[in-house]
Design a protein around this motif. Structure first.
Motif, mmCIF file in Angstrom:
data_model
loop_
_atom_site.group_PDB
_atom_site.id
_atom_site.type_symbol
_atom_site.label_atom_id
_atom_site.label_comp_id
_atom_site.label_asym_id
_atom_site.label_seq_id
_atom_site.Cartn_x
_atom_site.Cartn_y
_atom_site.Cartn_z
ATOM 1 N N ALA A 88 25.762 9.909 -16.907
ATOM 2 C CA ALA A 88 25.799 9.771 -15.442
ATOM 3 C C ALA A 88 26.541 8.488 -15.069
ATOM 4 O O ALA A 88 26.298 7.433 -15.666
ATOM 5 C CB ALA A 88 24.381 9.747 -14.884
ATOM 6 N N ASP B 157 26.853 17.340 -21.831
ATOM 7 C CA ASP B 157 25.673 17.521 -20.992
ATOM 8 C C ASP B 157 24.398 17.391 -21.827
ATOM 9 O O ASP B 157 23.448 16.715 -21.442
ATOM 10 C CB ASP B 157 25.750 18.900 -20.322
ATOM 11 N N GLU C 137 29.288 17.175 -17.018
ATOM 12 C CA GLU C 137 28.143 18.085 -16.989
ATOM 13 C C GLU C 137 28.551 19.534 -17.206
ATOM 14 O O GLU C 137 27.715 20.401 -17.443
ATOM 15 C CB GLU C 137 27.390 17.930 -15.667
ATOM 16 N N ASN D 21 24.181 7.999 -22.229
ATOM 17 C CA ASN D 21 24.261 8.102 -20.765
ATOM 18 C C ASN D 21 25.584 8.737 -20.356
ATOM 19 O O ASN D 21 26.646 8.252 -20.741
ATOM 20 C CB ASN D 21 24.180 6.703 -20.150
#
Lengths: 338, 302
Positions: free
Chosen positions: A307, A297, A291, A305
């Motif tokens: 995360a 980010d 991030e 994806n």
């Protein structure tokens, strides 16, 4: 047509969500009419993405077997498809881990052939040294390509076709891209995992600077630097639509990458069809927070994806390889671990 | 290297180069591709320097191809690309002069005028991580970007070759020389761009050093030039490729340094890689291998 494209889009993404930090800086460059710099319906992010980490302690292991098991594990179907493998070749320094190792390149090619690919070619357009003959010969890749009867395409000097960009973080609405890249059914990133003094990490996505033809845009693909490295990574990747990445994380680079850093053995091959998810995983492995890496980010908001909770790990657990890579001063405060 | 068998090999190379021309008179980078400026310019330079009756027609067709892609503003643009590559424009200028001093239609004059008009972007307040004067403006590869060693060197050499005159030319030549002097690596020679980043010295390369030295050949007493020439002499055979060895041989010839060893390496490289089938590299190598015949005068600034 890519057999496994970066498909889908993130349902319900709001403008506020998109304009997060540091994405705001990227988006502000190119927002038209207040919207994001892409057509949202062009991108669908699956709820979860699979990322495989497969042990390869050194380059002497059977890399064809490692990568074949990865293809099986990720259920990649390449039967009947033409494949363009895009390794990362930048410069050559003896003993340095700058380029994708030739054995990873030919290992990937053979694994894809065994998996039924109709044709496998290797293509690269080095961003720094434009002397491709020197790079191929000095890295040893030339001999491996001959031995394995693999055709090489010099992407810096290929014929080009102007194609519309699928996002315009750079403000560029079209890019002249090599016809060999555009003609391939499957474009596969074969990066070397390295720190990058400007971008934080160079891996599957940043590798695609090498498809931008130097004969058209010059070296070191300077237009992309002027338009912003992070923004350019996004626009090139969304436009090329790579289908798969196979990361050379056997020996990575830390410190002042992507050229002047030090070799750092990690001992794995990472694979996946969601390049953002693979790069985010690799970033965590080397101790960087995805991030905090602007292009990753931003990718996590429309392209893939990033995360951890949305990444399904295959093979080994990435934690097994967690390290804290040395980085240049400006990235030290952004590391996950000290 | 100059025996009968060598002459036969050269005849074979010339024939291969002539046969590689496309129907439109130009040369592609690789077989089956569209004709482009850089390979055509090198083919014209190589064939013009070694001209015999078999190469007159392809040279003339190649020159016509190059002249045919000129835009109304004077610059040349490869088909299918958005804008001009300034290095290839300058190289084409050298190729045109190599064929003839005549300038029908003031084609060359318009190209020179526009090359003098285009400048790399200055970076005010550039990063302290890079040790260089980023305000200097010479030639970039493409419009709207930063000045780099290679396009600057080729443009500077071409302008010196055609003896571009006037205040604009003087200003551009002065600033381009300043940029090359600013970018020289610590031990002599040139990287393609910066000489140092994040406190680490970058190393010089053979092709970029050869081109920069060719551009600075009329400043051969300058300490940067003598230091860089010494570096090139020491490293001329270190990078095994048609591009590195050919440019090294051309540069050394222009500076009066023997080129036999470098040309011998180039022959070895030809056997090893066949220059990857590249028309562009084959043309460069053919020119370098025939240096005893033409003395690399195309790249000499009088």
């Amino acid at each position: 047509v890519n057999v496994v494209g970066i498909e889908g889009r993130s349902a319900g993404m709001t403008r506020r969500a998109f304009l997060g930090v540091p994405v705001a800086a990227l988006a502000a460059q190119a927002c038209h009419g207040g919207g994001p710099p892409f057509v949202a319906s062009d991108f669908v992010v699956p709820s979860h993405s699979a990322v495989g980490i497969f042990p390869a302690a050194h380059y002497g292991v059977d890399l064809v077997d490692v990568i074949s098991r990865g293809l099986d594990s990720l259920r990649i179907d390449v039967r009947g498809r033409s494949v363009l493998l895009k390794p990362n070749m930048v410069e050559y320094e003896e003993g340095q881990a700058i380029n994708t190792h030739p054995l990873v390149v030919v290992g990937a090619a053979e694994a894809l052939r065994r998996a039924g690919a109709r044709e496998v070619v290797v293509g690269e357009g080095p961003g720094h040294r434009r002397d491709i003959e020197y790079l191929l010969a000095s890295t040893g890749l030339y001999d491996h390509l001959r031995e394995n009867r693999l055709r090489f395409v010099d992407l810096n000097h290929d014929d080009v076709r102007d194609v519309p960009t699928r996002s315009w973080f750079t403000g560029l609405r079209s890019l002249a891209l090599p016809v060999s890249v555009l003609a391939a059914d499957l474009v596969v990133s074969l990066p070397k995992l390295k720190t990058h003094h400007w971008a934080g990490i160079t891996c599957s996505m940043k590798n695609f600077f090498g498809v931008v033809p130097g004969a058209v845009y010059g070296w070191p693909k300077n237009l992309l630097h002027f338009r912003g490295i992070d923004a350019s990574i996004l626009d090139v990747v969304t436009t090329v639509r790579p289908a798969l990445t196979i990361v050379d994380g056997v020996t990575a680079m830390e410190g002042d990458g992507p050229i002047m850093g030090r070799a750092r053995p990690l001992g794995f091959i990472a694979m996946g069809t969601d390049l953002a998810a693979v790069d985010a995983t690799c970033a965590r492995v080397i101790g960087l927070d995805p991030e905090n890496i602007a292009y990753l980010d931003a990718s996590g908001r429309f392209l893939g994806n990033i995360a951890e909770r949305r990444i399904d790990q295959r093979g080994e657990s990435p934690e097994r390889y967690y390290s804290t890579f040395d980085v240049v001063e400006s990235w030290r405060s952004k590391r996950l671990r000290s | 290297m100059q025996g009968a068998s060598s002459q036969e090999s050269h005849a074979g190379r010339r024939r291969a180069l002539v046969d590689a021309a496309a129907f439109d008179g130009g040369w592609p980078y690789y077989a089956g591709q569209a004709s482009r400026l850089e390979p055509t310019a090198w083919a014209v330079i190589a064939l013009a320097a070694t001209s015999d009756s078999s190469s007159e027609r392809p040279v003339s067709a190649g020159r016509a191809f190059l002249r045919g892609v000129q835009r109304h503003d004077g610059l040349l643009v490869d088909a299918g690309t958005a804008g001009p590559n300034f290095a290839w424009n300058a190289l084409t200028l050298l190729a045109d002069v190599a064929v003839s001093q005549d300038d029908p239609g003031s084609w060359r004059a318009r190209l020179v005028a526009d090359l003098l008009n285009v400048r790399g972007v200055a970076l005010e307040g550039a990063s302290a991580d890079i040790r260089q004067d980023s305000r200097l403006r010479a030639w970039s590869w493409t419009a709207g970007t930063f000045s780099w060693v290679e396009p600057t060197a080729v443009a500077l050499l071409a302008l010196k070759k055609v003896r571009a005159a006037g205040a604009a030319a003087t200003t551009r030549v002065t600033e381009a020389e300043a940029l090359l002097l600013d970018r020289v690596c610590d031990g002599g020679g040139w990287n393609y761009g910066n000489s140092q980043v994040f406190g680490q010295d970058l190393r010089p390369y053979v092709p970029t050093t050869a081109l920069a030295l060719l551009a600075m050949q009329d400043r051969r007493d300058h300490s940067v030039v003598t230091r860089s020439l010494a570096w090139l002499i020491a490293h001329a055979e270190s990078e095994r490729s048609a591009m590195a060895l050919s440019l090294a041989a051309i540069c050394l010839q222009v500076f009066g340094v023997p080129t036999d060893a470098v040309r011998a390496r180039l022959l070895e490289q030809e056997s090893r890689t066949g220059f990857l089938g590249s028309r562009h590299l084959a043309a460069m190598a053919f020119y370098a291998l025939t240096i005893p015949r033409h003395r690399a005068r195309t790249f000499e600034v009088s």
